[in-house]
Write a protein that holds these residues in place. Structure first.
Motif, short mmCIF file in Angstrom:
data_model
loop_
_atom_site.label_atom_id
_atom_site.label_comp_id
_atom_site.label_asym_id
_atom_site.label_seq_id
_atom_site.Cartn_x
_atom_site.Cartn_y
_atom_site.Cartn_z
N ASN A 8 13.66 63.31 -28.90
CA ASN A 8 13.76 64.33 -27.86
C ASN A 8 14.79 63.92 -26.80
N HIS A 9 15.04 64.84 -25.90
CA HIS A 9 16.09 64.61 -24.89
C HIS A 9 15.76 63.41 -24.00
N GLU A 10 14.50 63.26 -23.63
CA GLU A 10 14.09 62.16 -22.77
C GLU A 10 14.36 60.81 -23.45
N TYR A 11 14.06 60.75 -24.74
CA TYR A 11 14.29 59.50 -25.48
C TYR A 11 15.78 59.15 -25.49
N GLN A 14 16.88 57.85 -22.01
CA GLN A 14 16.47 56.49 -21.74
C GLN A 14 17.19 55.48 -22.63
N SER A 56 20.70 57.96 -12.90
CA SER A 56 21.24 57.53 -14.18
C SER A 56 22.19 56.35 -14.09
#
Length: 239
Positions: A8-11, A14, A56
């Motif tokens: 997913n985008h979060e993965y 990170q 970020s």
């Protein structure tokens, strides 16, 4: 298997943050993702296709940005200092016994002659408009010429732009990032006039504004345009 996993985008966010901190090779090893997959995420972030969101920046990149910001602030301070110096040195403002006198002129870049001149006790837009009008009357063929100035409110005003259109002149102004040297040629004219006319020659604070007007008019129209030797003109007069 890792090659068949869905992320997913979060993965991805990170994972890229981790890769920026410890390097792609170590991040791939720690997360167990394919090397090409990690490379694709990092590249997507570099191209702006993968936003890492707030916070970020890594400590290293944050330090780099801070250093850049510090340098930019220093450059701004230096530019502001230079602008103040140029204004103090070259903007023609004379203190008279009964007030201040502001001078507005149009210099011809071809031969450095003064083709428009106006003076007043304030530096509002009508002063600059009168300068254009005087140049237009003295030189009807001025249509199509390009006139350059700084970005002062007088030159960006509606009244001034209307005057420019009336005389068929094209407007040019300094760059928006505060490049004071864009107007260096005109500023050097003011500096030359001050050194030749004002410094150690006349006690202008004891003269009236009307007396100063006469002095400056004669300097430009009589001396500068007709009798002053000009190095840019081969050591000859302008006329």
């Amino acid at each position: 298997m890792a090659e068949n996993r869905q992320y997913n985008h979060e993965y991805k966010m990170q994972a890229v943050k981790l890769a920026k901190e410890i390097g792609q090779a170590r991040a791939v090893k720690e997360l167990g993702v394919p090397k090409n997959t990690m490379y694709g995420w990092v590249r997507a972030n570099r191209l702006g296709n993968l936003d890492l969101g707030a916070g970020s920046q890594t400590p290293q990149s944050a330090m780099t940005l801070n250093e850049k910001l510090t340098r930019l602030r220093q450059q701004v301070k230096e530019q502001e200092k230079e602008i103040r110096r140029l204004k103090k040195e070259n903007d023609f403002l004379e203190e008279a016994s009964d007030g201040k006198l502001y001078v507005s002129a149009v210099f011809d870049c071809f031969d450095s002659s003064v083709i428009g001149l106006a003076m007043d006790t304030n530096m509002k837009t009508p002063l600059c408009v009168r300068t254009l009008e005087n140049a237009g009357k003295a030189y009807p063929d001025i249509r199509g010429a390009i006139i350059h100035s700084d970005r002062g409110s007088q030159y960006t005003s509606r009244i001034y732009r209307e005057a420019i259109c009336k005389y068929g002149i094209e407007q040019s102004m300094n760059r928006a990032d505060g490049r004071c040297h864009d107007n260096a040629r005109c500023e050097s004219m003011w500096g030359r006039m001050k050194s030749e006319l004002s410094y150690d020659r006349y006690e202008t604070e004891k003269m009236t504004t009307e007396e100063l007007k006469t002095l400056i008019w004669r300097y430009f129209i009589s001396y500068w345009n007709n009798r002053r030797l000009c190095s840019a003109n081969g050591g000859l007069t302008l006329w």
